[in-house]
Design an enzyme around this catalytic site. Structure first.
Site, short mmCIF file in Angstrom:
data_model
loop_
_atom_site.label_atom_id
_atom_site.label_comp_id
_atom_site.label_asym_id
_atom_site.label_seq_id
_atom_site.Cartn_x
_atom_site.Cartn_y
_atom_site.Cartn_z
N GLY A 22 0.78 -1.23 0.00
CA GLY A 22 0.00 0.00 0.00
C GLY A 22 0.81 1.28 0.00
N GLY A 24 2.87 2.20 -2.39
CA GLY A 24 3.00 2.71 -3.74
C GLY A 24 4.19 2.19 -4.52
N LYS A 25 4.68 1.00 -4.17
CA LYS A 25 5.85 0.44 -4.89
C LYS A 25 5.60 0.36 -6.39
CE LYS A 25 6.16 -3.51 -2.79
NZ LYS A 25 5.10 -3.38 -1.76
N THR A 26 4.45 -0.23 -6.76
CA THR A 26 4.16 -0.44 -8.18
C THR A 26 4.02 0.88 -8.90
OG1 THR A 26 3.08 -2.55 -7.70
CG2 THR A 26 2.55 -1.51 -9.80
N SER A 27 3.37 1.85 -8.27
CA SER A 27 3.18 3.16 -8.90
C SER A 27 4.53 3.85 -9.14
CB SER A 27 2.30 4.06 -8.03
OG SER A 27 1.02 3.50 -7.87
N ASP A 49 4.81 -9.20 -7.39
CA ASP A 49 3.84 -8.91 -6.34
C ASP A 49 2.50 -9.53 -6.70
OD1 ASP A 49 2.13 -7.89 -4.44
OD2 ASP A 49 2.79 -5.82 -4.68
N THR A 503 -4.33 -1.41 -2.92
CA THR A 503 -3.53 -2.51 -2.38
C THR A 503 -4.08 -3.05 -1.06
OG1 THR A 503 -1.56 -1.70 -3.53
CG2 THR A 503 -1.21 -3.22 -1.71
#
Length: 590
Positions: A22, A24-27, A49, A503
């Site tokens: 949550g 924001g790794k992917t963003s 992930d 997330t």
């Protein structure tokens, strides 16, 4: 602290992003990859992930081979499914024994290989292959990994004893991982991968966090673990810093809380370069929005008007508990969603209705003063289980038994395996079971509960021990008593706590599936820190309210309308007055 811009991008060919769910790794990983690709660099973005929404962001199906991202010239993406990888690994390990060993033994083996550690190892198996595959590496200028391995995984893979087969006969401890011999052919690849990860000229570790206390602590823990095993080239990205210009009281309180968290940043993060990315109220759900976020460009917002969105309050859940009178209430959820706060609120409200309550937690901060201030609350007793103490006790017990039959090499592996997340879950569960046994005449509320995997692992181990009849007494009586009670819906109630964001909701859905696998049903969902019911004039927070609508609708559907909400509050919910602020709508007006 500077805003993260193109000038701050690392120069290493490999970038690994890590951080709790949550943050924001992917963003961040996607935005950075899009920016570099737009400059002419050939970029491969890899996600391991399970909750990754890469396919949604790019609007196309991704596979386990590099796929060109539509609308870009140089960006390729690849989605590894760690759950599938773990399933394949589990079958590789258990398959040869089917029909040769009793079902109860196979059940024990399968559950030992169903935990988070096995998923981690299987995922590492997948991206270690990519990390060392020159046929792929030579095609790209930069390879970005969304989700890094944990320090535990890397330490485990570096232990020579991890590759021995002694665990085939081991029934002395509840191992999270089991033997690694199924991956023996990959051993040299792992060695090369670890060397590449720890080479500062090759790899940068990007620690993604938020300007909030719990995510900062989690980033510090990950930083320390990975630094210890050689990943010393680290950078800290603080995602979601709000720098509003509104005079709105709620916005000012939001900014003040973030500022206070950053003033108390953990010491482990101080040596590294730290940059921030701005808070945006909209979903980073497209290439255009990510480019705008990275460059501070304006994004047009369409006003979302949802008819019939209900905002049920937490008192609905309290009324249900008063009527049904469950003996055991779990608050479950990922770290940072507010489990302790929800557990404390339930305890307070039941106590005010004349019900005797015992609240127990594993949160180091959740002692009596933290939860209820200086007040003594009638009908409430509180205990705190210290995970470190419980793990030390459990480790000593397991190692004492292991030392009777194992050599030093075997013990080295057992010690490392005991550093896994599952060890803490099992040790803490045993302590919870003792608390339940001791407080039978009270309603027991447990904050930070075990996962479905832990329950199945204990169940399988208990059955295995009964079958083998040579480890009698390893499972305490309190645990044996508690396991069937957990599956009794009249005795046990489970409340999943989440946030109105992508997330946390996806992870909560996976948690519910895990619990269902173990035979536990979820009675309530609690969506914490919602802005939807708050009166605010802040343009940013009004947009945040609109963005929450999708996730409230999602939870409403998943829970069959068995959900309640808690509003974001200006001050931490401490003491009876602070906890009462969680009750109703528009509590931030005054």
């Amino acid at each position: 602290m500077e805003r993260f811009t193109r000038d701050h991008f690392p120069e290493t060919p490999f970038l690994f992003f890590t951080g709790k769910g949550g943050v924001g790794k992917t963003s961040v990983a996607s935005s950075l990859s899009i920016t570099m690709a737009s400059e002419g660099k050939k970029v491969l973005l890899i996600s391991t992930d399970p909750a990754s929404n890469l396919q949604d962001i790019f609007g196309q199906t991704l596979h386990n081979t590099p796929t060109k991202v539509n609308g870009t010239n140089n960006l390729y993406a690849l989605n590894l499914d760690p759950e599938q990888a773990a399933s394949n690994y589990k079958e590789q390990m258990v398959g040869p024994y089917r029909g040769k060993l009793p079902d109860v033994v196979l059940q024990n083996m399968e559950e030992q290989l169903s935990g988070a550690c096995t998923v981690e190892i299987a995922a590492f198996n997948e991206f270690a292959t990519l990390l060392t595959n020159t046929a792929i590496i030579d095609q790209f200028d930069i390879i970005v990994f969304d989700t890094a391995p944990t320090g535990h995984t890397l330490r485990l893979l570096q232990l020579p004893s991890a590759w021995s087969t002694f665990l085939d006969e081991n029934t002395t401890g509840t191992s999270c991982l089991g033997p690694l011999k199924g991956l023996e052919p990959q051993r040299e690849i792992y060695k090369e991968a670890v060397e590449r990860l720890t080479n500062a000229s090759q790899t940068t570790l990007m620690l993604v966090t938020r300007p909030e206390t719990n995510p900062l602590k989690e980033a510090a823990r990950a930083s320390h673990e990975l630094y210890e095993i050689g990943m010393k080239n680290q950078m800290v990205l603080i995602n979601g810093l709000l720098q509003g210009e509104s005079h709105d009281e709620i916005e000012q309180a939001f900014i003040q809380r973030q500022t206070k968290s950053l003033e108390n940043i953990p010491k482990e993060l101080i040596p590294f370069n730290k940059y921030y990315l701005p808070f945006v109220p909209y979903s980073l759900s497209s290439i255009e929005r990510m480019q705008a976020w990275m460059t501070d460009s304006e994004v047009k917002h369409e006003k979302i008007i949802e008819e019939g969105t209900t905002i049920p309050e937490i008192e609905e859940m309290i009324a249900d508990y008063i009527q049904r009178k469950p003996k055991l209430i779990f608050t479950m959820g990922k770290g940072g969603v507010g489990k302790t706060t929800v557990a404390s609120y339930i305890a307070l409200r039941l106590a005010e209705e004349g019900i005797r309550v015992h609240l127990t937690t594993t949160d180091p901060a959740a002692h009596l003063k933290w939860t209820f201030g200086e007040e003594a609350v009638e009908n409430v007793t509180v205990s705190r289980i210290d995970p470190k103490e419980e793990v030390a006790y459990y480790e000593a017990e397991v190692l004492a038994k292991a030392s009777e039959t194992m050599n030093e090499e075997g013990l080295a592996f057992v010690k490392e395996d005991l550093a896994s997340p599952c060890t803490e879950e099992i040790a803490v569960f045993r302590a919870f079971a003792n608390v339940v046994e001791e407080h039978q005449d009270e309603v027991i509320i447990i904050d930070t509960a075990p996962t479905g995997h832990t329950l199945l692992l204990l169940d399988a181990t208990e059955a295995y021990h009964r079958e083998i009849s040579r480890s009698q007494g390893d499972i305490p009586v309190s645990v044996s008593n508690l396991l069937p009670r957990l599956r009794d819906a009249s005795y046990t109630s489970v409340a999943i706590v989440t946030l109105p964001e992508a997330t946390p909701v996806v992870e909560a859905i996976r948690l519910e599936e895990d619990l269902q696998r173990a035979g536990l049903s979820v009675d309530w969902w609690v969506v914490n820190q919602t802005f939807t019911s708050i009166n605010t004039t802040s343009p940013t927070l009004v947009q945040k309210q609109q963005a929450e609508t999708k996730w409230l609708k999602e939870v409403e559907s998943i829970s069959n309308n068995q959900f309640v909400t808690i509003p974001w509050v200006k001050t931490p919910p401490v003491g009876t007055f602070g906890l009462h602020q969680l009750k109703g709508v528009n509590i931030n007006e005054n």
